[in-house]
Design an enzyme around this catalytic site. Structure first.
Site, short mmCIF file in Angstrom:
data_model
loop_
_atom_site.label_atom_id
_atom_site.label_comp_id
_atom_site.label_asym_id
_atom_site.label_seq_id
_atom_site.Cartn_x
_atom_site.Cartn_y
_atom_site.Cartn_z
N LYS A 32 -12.49 -4.28 6.09
CA LYS A 32 -13.53 -5.30 5.86
C LYS A 32 -14.51 -4.84 4.78
CE LYS A 32 -13.44 -7.32 10.48
NZ LYS A 32 -14.11 -7.37 11.79
N VAL A 82 0.83 -1.21 0.00
CA VAL A 82 0.00 0.00 0.00
C VAL A 82 0.86 1.25 0.00
CG1 VAL A 82 -2.02 -1.02 1.08
CG2 VAL A 82 -0.23 -0.08 2.50
N SER A 138 -15.22 -11.15 16.11
CA SER A 138 -16.12 -10.48 15.17
C SER A 138 -16.94 -11.44 14.31
CB SER A 138 -15.34 -9.52 14.28
OG SER A 138 -14.51 -10.25 13.43
#
Ligand code: ADP
Length: 775
Positions: free
Chosen positions: A709, A302, A666
């Site tokens: 996500k 990135v 999660s």
């Protein structure tokens, strides 16, 4: 033209700092060169052996005279040796040699031992006749004896020195080839040492370092060069001289220019650029800031490293990257003590030596992948480096004197903060760098990656054209990543393929080429399937004039990169009950995860597979408990129609991919949805993904990593995302165009989750609640 034949017994030495060898040879005899046969690569000649010992002893005519001469010689030799200290083993051995060796061999041996010039030694070597040799050596012996006598007289108390001279010399006695070169080299070395000393004195090192260096210099001068420690000490001194004790580059810092440069080099990543500019601005206002150490955390590719490089560029500083991945020895950071063979300074000092200034930008890459081993904890060593209060006196074990690191700008990068030791984490300011959206990737590709690849492959935009749809195809069908590294590689592969075509000049005949491709059965199918036939004819037409660029369309893509690696498989996998899509966060970015459940006859056991951590196992138990307690409300039954879901039933939950360890709370809502689908026999909507922690009461709690996500769900082509209501604030970070493509359902309890996850909702059976409220 006279030389000595010898047998090389041993060669020792090193190549550093410059070639220096000690050759051990055994002399055999003199020879004379009759004819030189060749000179290169090494001389080869026809020679004649000159001295044969037996020949001399058998010569009757000069025997008497020789006997006298050799007797005289022997006497002098004994006298000389006896003037030395017999307690030194080498001297005692020499004394024994005098008696044991044939007399004829003595002149050669003694000449090499006593103090003579190379010239004299050569004369003895040239003296082929034994008689002549004896005659020439005797004066040398006498001279040495006289010299020694004088020395003893003047320096009575300091006898040690003479011993040392002779004690060292016998070591060299076999070295029969005295040459002028040797002397020259010695002188050269001596010059080097003098130069080194001069450099030490004129260098700007700290007082403490100077003291240590001068002490080492003194030792170096006394050391014979063949000692291994000589090279070690010299290396050390040379490093000390080379280190940038006081040398620095001048910072040029102008915030406006910095902003432009950062924007030019990197597309998107607004948050990171903003923080970096703040950091630089504070530096500009308050010179010499002891600021926090920035740590960029995000998935690979990135642009963390490349932002680090840009920062160095804006500041006009040198840049050096230190890869810490897999480093598990603290001496990698802090160096080895000089007592060890092969000891080296650590990477920090080495880096400083490489860049040659004391204020570079050091990028500590992959701090989350530091290891630990018996050799100590490198993270602990890094603490000292990174602490602004301590690093002005960083002591590398090899240097053994403090070096000021306070001018160095450290930037760290990591994929996750989870594995960074807490103490180290505490020293750094974490800046999250999330993955890119598809749109951002396309922009990055066209603004930065493609021009860079073209340049690397020697192509021009006139030779190759990659339209945006192709880039999108590469992003969605050939890569699945948060960063842009694979995208970059794929673009590289395309450029390589085009480079071949261009180099072969084949693109001029692109039309037959294209037809040829079309003949392949695969491609024919796609022509009809893809509904983009015009691009093919385009290409063919475009390619007709030789100067037109090669257009990379879907077919070219398939030719070069092979069939697509990833297809949208979401709907297919949700075609039966008991599957739901969860969202997971990994150090490589967000990912979608298919949670699968099945039931079978059994004794009420729950089996969990997919390498789950404890927290995740607990979530699964929580989910089952909640469903069992709410089975009646939702009319959920097991195979035999009972509301006790585990009655005579085993449940198996699986989280692919099986080989990757997963943990975290999660997945709670996903497990509930998946099981609700299994027990109700209904399908979960195929375009819904979800994340959230659950409680036993059915509440949905917030979780982390929302941005990654959501991006993953977007990449996978999902449309609706169920999130905990308390994560609403995280949505602001997500780019508007991504938000527009998705529907977010914010849930605060499991009822809302189930309602959103199934087409037509997941109704609570009316009446059941009435009954319970009556109770
Ligand atoms: P990381 O250190 O995060 O693993 P790198 O800094 O090595 O990734 O980046 C990989 C490549 O991607 C580099 O060539 C970089 O130039 C390019 N890149 C990444 N992000 C961007 C961006 N936002 N703009 C331009 N190029 C980028």
């Amino acid at each position: 033209r006279i030389g000595t034949a010898a047998l090389a017994v041993q060669v020792v030495g090193s190549n550093w700092p410059k070639p220096h060898y000690t050759l051990l040879v055994t002399g055999l005899c003199r020879f004379q060169i009759l004819q030189l046969l060749k000179e290169k690569p090494y001389p080869v000649a026809e020679v004649e052996q000159l001295d044969r010992l037996e020949q001399f002893t058998n010569q009757p005519k000069s025997e008497e005279e020789l006997g006298e001469l050799s007797e005289q010689f022997y006497k002098y030799a004994v006298q000389l040796v006896e003037m030395l200290d017999m307690s030194v083993p080498a001297v005692a051995k020499l004394r024994r040699l005098l008696d044991n060796l044939p007399r004829e061999a003595l002149p050669d041996i003694l000449t090499s031992i006593i103090r003579t010039s190379n010239q004299e030694k050569l004369q003895i070597l040239d003296a082929v006749r034994l008689e002549e040799r004896f005659k020439m050596t005797i004066p040398l012996l006498v001279r040495q004896i006289e010299g020694l006598k004088l020395l003893q007289k003047t320096r009575k108390p300091k006898q040690d020195d003479d011993k040392r001279v002779v004690a060292i010399r016998p070591n060299r006695r076999i070295n029969h080839i005295p040459s002028a070169i040797e002397d020259e080299e010695e002188e050269e070395d001596h010059d080097d040492v003098v130069m080194l000393e001069k450099k030490i004195r004129t260098s700007s090192m700290s007082e403490q370092a100077l003291k240590v260096c001068l002490k080492e210099m003194k030792r170096l001068k006394k050391m014979p060069q063949s000692m291994p420690e000589y090279a070690l000490t010299r290396n050390y001194l040379e490093l000390m001289v080379e280190l940038p004790w006081n040398k620095s580059t001048k910072d040029r810092l102008e915030i406006r220019a910095a902003r432009i440069l950062l924007d030019n080099d990197h597309y998107a990543m607004e948050k990171l650029k903003k923080r970096v500019l703040e950091y630089l601005a504070v530096r500009q206002l308050k010179n010499n800031l002891k600021g926090p150490i920035l740590c960029f955390v995000g998935p690979p590719g990135v642009g963390k490293t490349s932002v680090g490089r840009s920062i160095a560029k804006t500041l006009g500083r040198e840049f050096h990257r230190i890869a810490l991945g897999g480093v598990c020895d603290q001496s990698d950071i802090r160096g080895h003590r000089r007592t060890y063979v092969g000891s080296m300074p650590g990477r920090i000092i080495n880096g400083l030596k490489t860049v040659g200034v004391n204020n570079p930008v050091f990028l500590l890459d992959e701090v989350d992948k530091l290891g630990k081993s018996l050799q100590g904890d490198p993270a602990a060593a890094l603490l000292e480096v990174l602490d602004p209060e301590q690093n002005h006196s960083f002591t590398d074990h090899y240097l053994n004197v403090a070096f000021d690191l306070s001018q160095v700008l450290f930037i760290a990068t990591a994929n996750t903060t989870a594995t960074i030791p807490p103490a180290l984490l505490d020293r750094m300011e974490i800046i999250q760098v999330p993955g890119y959206t598809q749109e951002e990737k396309i922009e990055i590709a066209h603004r930065h990656l493609i021009p860079k690849q073209l340049e690397q492959h020697g192509l021009t935009p006139q030779q190759i054209q990659i339209p945006q749809v192709t880039t999108l195809d590469i992003i969605t069908r050939y890569t699945r990543e948060a960063g842009v590294r694979s995208l970059d590689r794929k673009l590289g592969a395309i450029c390589r393929a085009v480079a071949v075509k261009v180099a072969e000049g084949q693109h001029k005949e692109a039309k037959p080429d294209r037809a040829e491709v079309g003949e392949g059965e695969d491609c024919k199918e796609h022509v009809t399937e893809d509904a983009k036939p015009e691009s093919i004819s385009d290409t063919a037409d475009l390619a007709l004039p030789p100067e037109m660029p090669i257009l990379i369309d879907f077919h070219a893509l398939k030719d070069i990169l092979g069939p697509p690696l990833y297809e949208m498989e979401v709907s297919e996998r949700l075609s039966q009950p008991g599957v739901a899509i969860g969202l997971a966060w990994t150090p490589l970015g967000g990912e979608i995860m298919f949670v699968e459940a099945s039931r079978m006859e059994g004794e009420g056991q729950l089996t969990l597979t997919g390498q789950l951590g404890d927290v995740m196992k607990e979530s699964a138990h929580l989910a089952i408990s909640w469903l069992r307690s709410n089975a009646k409300r939702y009319q959920l039954t097991n195979a035999s129609g009972s509301f006790d879901l585990l009655d005579n039933t085993d449940i198996h939950l699986h989280f692919p991919a099986g080989a990757v360890t997963k943990d975290g709370p999660s997945a709670g809502v996903t497990i509930v949805t998946c099981l609700a689908s299994l027990f109700s026999g209904r399908l979960v909507c195929s375009d819904v993904a979800m994340t959230g922690e659950i409680t036993l009461r059915g509440l949905v709690l917030p979780v982390g990593g929302i941005k990654d996500k959501v991006l993953a769900a977007h990449r996978a082509g999902l449309k609706r995302i169920i999130l905990p209501r308390r994560n609403e604030k995280d949505l602001e970070e997500i780019a508007v165009n991504v938000r527009q493509d998705l529907t977010f359902v914010l849930a605060s309890c499991l009822d809302e989750v189930l309602n959103a996850a199934f087409d037509g909702g997941f109704a609570v059976k009316p009446g059941v609640e009435h009954l319970s409220s009556k109770l």
